[in-house]
Design a protein around this motif. Sequence first.
Motif, PDB file in Angstrom:
ATOM      1  N   VAL A  81       0.854  -1.184   0.000  1.00  0.00           N
ATOM      2  CA  VAL A  81       0.000   0.000   0.000  1.00  0.00           C
ATOM      3  C   VAL A  81       0.889   1.233   0.000  1.00  0.00           C
ATOM      4  CG1 VAL A  81      -1.847   1.239   1.190  1.00  0.00           C
ATOM      5  CG2 VAL A  81      -1.750  -1.273   1.303  1.00  0.00           C
ATOM      6  N   ARG A  82       0.818   2.029  -1.056  1.00  0.00           N
ATOM      7  CA  ARG A  82       1.621   3.251  -1.149  1.00  0.00           C
ATOM      8  C   ARG A  82       0.989   4.344  -0.295  1.00  0.00           C
ATOM      9  NH1 ARG A  82       6.223   1.380  -3.426  1.00  0.00           N
ATOM     10  NH2 ARG A  82       5.689  -0.045  -5.113  1.00  0.00           N
ATOM     11  N   LEU A  83       1.822   5.026   0.502  1.00  0.00           N
ATOM     12  CA  LEU A  83       1.343   6.069   1.395  1.00  0.00           C
ATOM     13  C   LEU A  83       2.266   7.276   1.312  1.00  0.00           C
ATOM     14  CD1 LEU A  83       0.846   3.735   4.479  1.00  0.00           C
ATOM     15  CD2 LEU A  83      -1.027   4.736   3.157  1.00  0.00           C
ATOM     16  N   SER A  84       1.708   8.444   1.457  1.00  0.00           N
ATOM     17  CA  SER A  84       2.559   9.627   1.555  1.00  0.00           C
ATOM     18  C   SER A  84       3.168   9.652   2.953  1.00  0.00           C
ATOM     19  CB  SER A  84       1.735  10.899   1.324  1.00  0.00           C
ATOM     20  OG  SER A  84       0.891  11.155   2.436  1.00  0.00           O
ATOM     21  N   PRO A  85       4.363  10.241   3.117  1.00  0.00           N
ATOM     22  CA  PRO A  85       4.966  10.301   4.452  1.00  0.00           C
ATOM     23  C   PRO A  85       4.058  10.944   5.491  1.00  0.00           C
ATOM     24  CG  PRO A  85       6.579  10.896   2.782  1.00  0.00           C
ATOM     25  CD  PRO A  85       5.247  10.793   2.078  1.00  0.00           C
ATOM     26  N   ASP A  86       3.213  11.881   5.063  1.00  0.00           N
ATOM     27  CA  ASP A  86       2.337  12.580   6.002  1.00  0.00           C
ATOM     28  C   ASP A  86       1.229  11.692   6.558  1.00  0.00           C
ATOM     29  OD1 ASP A  86       3.823  14.868   5.617  1.00  0.00           O
ATOM     30  OD2 ASP A  86       2.518  15.632   4.034  1.00  0.00           O
ATOM     31  N   GLU A  87       0.798  10.683   5.801  1.00  0.00           N
ATOM     32  CA  GLU A  87      -0.318   9.843   6.241  1.00  0.00           C
ATOM     33  C   GLU A  87       0.115   8.468   6.714  1.00  0.00           C
ATOM     34  OE1 GLU A  87      -3.036   8.389   3.265  1.00  0.00           O
ATOM     35  OE2 GLU A  87      -1.489   8.355   1.723  1.00  0.00           O
ATOM     36  N   ALA A  88       1.393   8.150   6.601  1.00  0.00           N
ATOM     37  CA  ALA A  88       1.857   6.784   6.835  1.00  0.00           C
ATOM     38  C   ALA A  88       1.575   6.306   8.260  1.00  0.00           C
ATOM     39  CB  ALA A  88       3.345   6.688   6.525  1.00  0.00           C
ATOM     40  N   GLU A  89       1.982   7.088   9.254  1.00  0.00           N
ATOM     41  CA  GLU A  89       1.799   6.635  10.641  1.00  0.00           C
ATOM     42  C   GLU A  89       0.332   6.591  11.025  1.00  0.00           C
ATOM     43  OE1 GLU A  89       4.087   6.775  13.735  1.00  0.00           O
ATOM     44  OE2 GLU A  89       6.014   6.890  12.714  1.00  0.00           O
ATOM     45  N   ALA A  90      -0.462   7.493  10.490  1.00  0.00           N
ATOM     46  CA  ALA A  90      -1.897   7.464  10.766  1.00  0.00           C
ATOM     47  C   ALA A  90      -2.519   6.186  10.207  1.00  0.00           C
ATOM     48  CB  ALA A  90      -2.573   8.692  10.169  1.00  0.00           C
ATOM     49  N   ALA A  91      -2.044   5.744   9.060  1.00  0.00           N
ATOM     50  CA  ALA A  91      -2.557   4.519   8.458  1.00  0.00           C
ATOM     51  C   ALA A  91      -2.234   3.301   9.320  1.00  0.00           C
ATOM     52  CB  ALA A  91      -1.974   4.339   7.058  1.00  0.00           C
ATOM     53  N   LEU A  92      -1.072   3.319   9.983  1.00  0.00           N
ATOM     54  CA  LEU A  92      -0.726   2.220  10.887  1.00  0.00           C
ATOM     55  C   LEU A  92      -1.587   2.266  12.147  1.00  0.00           C
ATOM     56  CD1 LEU A  92       1.214  -0.166  11.416  1.00  0.00           C
ATOM     57  CD2 LEU A  92       2.728   1.459  12.578  1.00  0.00           C
ATOM     58  N   ARG A  93      -1.797   3.454  12.666  1.00  0.00           N
ATOM     59  CA  ARG A  93      -2.590   3.587  13.891  1.00  0.00           C
ATOM     60  C   ARG A  93      -4.029   3.152  13.705  1.00  0.00           C
ATOM     61  NH1 ARG A  93       0.178   8.529  14.406  1.00  0.00           N
ATOM     62  NH2 ARG A  93      -1.637   9.636  13.568  1.00  0.00           N
ATOM     63  N   ASP A  94      -4.631   3.539  12.575  1.00  0.00           N
ATOM     64  CA  ASP A  94      -6.051   3.232  12.393  1.00  0.00           C
ATOM     65  C   ASP A  94      -6.301   1.887  11.710  1.00  0.00           C
ATOM     66  OD1 ASP A  94      -5.750   3.643   9.612  1.00  0.00           O
ATOM     67  OD2 ASP A  94      -6.377   5.732   9.740  1.00  0.00           O
ATOM     68  N   GLY A  95      -5.228   1.113  11.459  1.00  0.00           N
ATOM     69  CA  GLY A  95      -5.396  -0.237  10.954  1.00  0.00           C
ATOM     70  C   GLY A  95      -5.542  -0.369   9.453  1.00  0.00           C
ATOM     71  N   ARG A  96      -5.312   0.707   8.706  1.00  0.00           N
ATOM     72  CA  ARG A  96      -5.375   0.583   7.249  1.00  0.00           C
ATOM     73  C   ARG A  96      -4.239  -0.278   6.716  1.00  0.00           C
ATOM     74  NH1 ARG A  96      -5.127   6.378   5.140  1.00  0.00           N
ATOM     75  NH2 ARG A  96      -4.724   6.953   7.321  1.00  0.00           N
ATOM     76  N   VAL A  97      -3.117  -0.318   7.442  1.00  0.00           N
ATOM     77  CA  VAL A  97      -2.019  -1.216   7.103  1.00  0.00           C
ATOM     78  C   VAL A  97      -1.614  -1.982   8.357  1.00  0.00           C
ATOM     79  CG1 VAL A  97      -1.161   0.203   5.201  1.00  0.00           C
ATOM     80  CG2 VAL A  97      -0.256   0.561   7.512  1.00  0.00           C
ATOM     81  N   ASP A  98      -1.050  -3.176   8.163  1.00  0.00           N
ATOM     82  CA  ASP A  98      -0.604  -4.006   9.288  1.00  0.00           C
ATOM     83  C   ASP A  98       0.855  -3.736   9.641  1.00  0.00           C
ATOM     84  OD1 ASP A  98      -3.093  -5.632   9.400  1.00  0.00           O
ATOM     85  OD2 ASP A  98      -2.420  -6.283   7.414  1.00  0.00           O
ATOM     86  N   LEU A  99       1.669  -3.514   8.625  1.00  0.00           N
ATOM     87  CA  LEU A  99       3.085  -3.197   8.794  1.00  0.00           C
ATOM     88  C   LEU A  99       3.375  -1.924   8.018  1.00  0.00           C
ATOM     89  CD1 LEU A  99       4.623  -6.732   8.025  1.00  0.00           C
ATOM     90  CD2 LEU A  99       3.990  -5.819  10.261  1.00  0.00           C
TER      91      LEU A  99
END
Length: 271
Positions: A81-99
Motif C-alpha cells: 500500500v503506497r502512502l505519503s509520508p504525512d499519512e503513513a503513521e496514521a494509516a498504521l494507527r487506524d489499521g489501514r495497514v498491518d506493517l
Amino acid sequence: MAVALPLRLAAAAAGLVALVAAGAVSATRPAPKPPVSAVRLGVAAPPAPTDPAGRVYLEEGFENDLAHALSGRLKTPAEIVRLSPDEAEAALRDGRVDLLIARAGPDAASRRDVKVIPAGYASGVGAALRSDTDIHAWSDLRGRTACVSEANAAGRRLAEDHGARLRLTSAPAPALIDLRTGLCDVSIHDAAQLKPLLSKRIWRKFSSTLPEVAPTSLAVLVSARQPDLAEWAAEATAAIAGGAGGDTRAASWASMVDFEVYRDQVAADCH
C-alpha cells in the motif's frame, strides 16, 4: 468382568496422566502465531519514478526495495500500500495497514505505541557539490539552488530550513545531472548512498560534501497492539537485514545511479 474393570480403570488413569503431562508441556511452549491470510504492507514512499520516455529510475531510498523483499519472506499474500509520508503513521494507527516501512529517527526505539524493527540500513542526509565549491556548511545554502528529488522529504526540509532555492527532480539521477551541468549548487541525498558514488573517479570533480545530519534508519513498524505480528515480522525482517546488507544496497544504488547519469546526461559538465 471382575478383572476387566481394574484394567479399564488403569487405562483411564494412564490416559489421564498422559493428558495432564501433555497439558503441562504445552503450557511451557509459546502460543502459536495466529494465521494471517493477507498482510497490508504500507510503504512511506512513492513507486519508482519514470520519465516521459518510460525509463525507470532508482528512487531515493530503499523503502520500495525492502517492501518487495519483505513481501517475499512473509510466507503469506502481501498487498503493498503506497502512502505519503504525512499519512503513513496514521494509516498504521487506524489499521489501514498491518506493517509500515518507513524512516525512523534516533528516538524511535523508546516509543511505546509501535514496535520498531531495524531493517539494516541507516544514514543521515548528505550532499554532493563541486570540489571547488565555496559552500562549506549547510548554512551556506541560503540563496543557493539545491537539487532534491520529490520523494526526498528530509532533504527538502533541510534545504528549505537553510534558505535554499529548491529545484525538484523526479529521481536522484536527474538531480545529480543538474549538479554536473551547473543548474544546481548542491544535490541532496542520503550520505550512505553518496559515499560509494562520489568515490568513483568520474565524480572527482563533484565529490565535495557537507557534514551528515538528521540521521534515520530504515525500519518496519508494527502497532504495539499486535505483539504476535511484531514477532513474526521481526523474523522475516532479520532474514533480509543481516550482515552488510545496507552497504551492499548502497553500493548497488551508486553503480546504477552512476549508469543512469551517464545514460541521460546530454550537456557537458560545468567548468
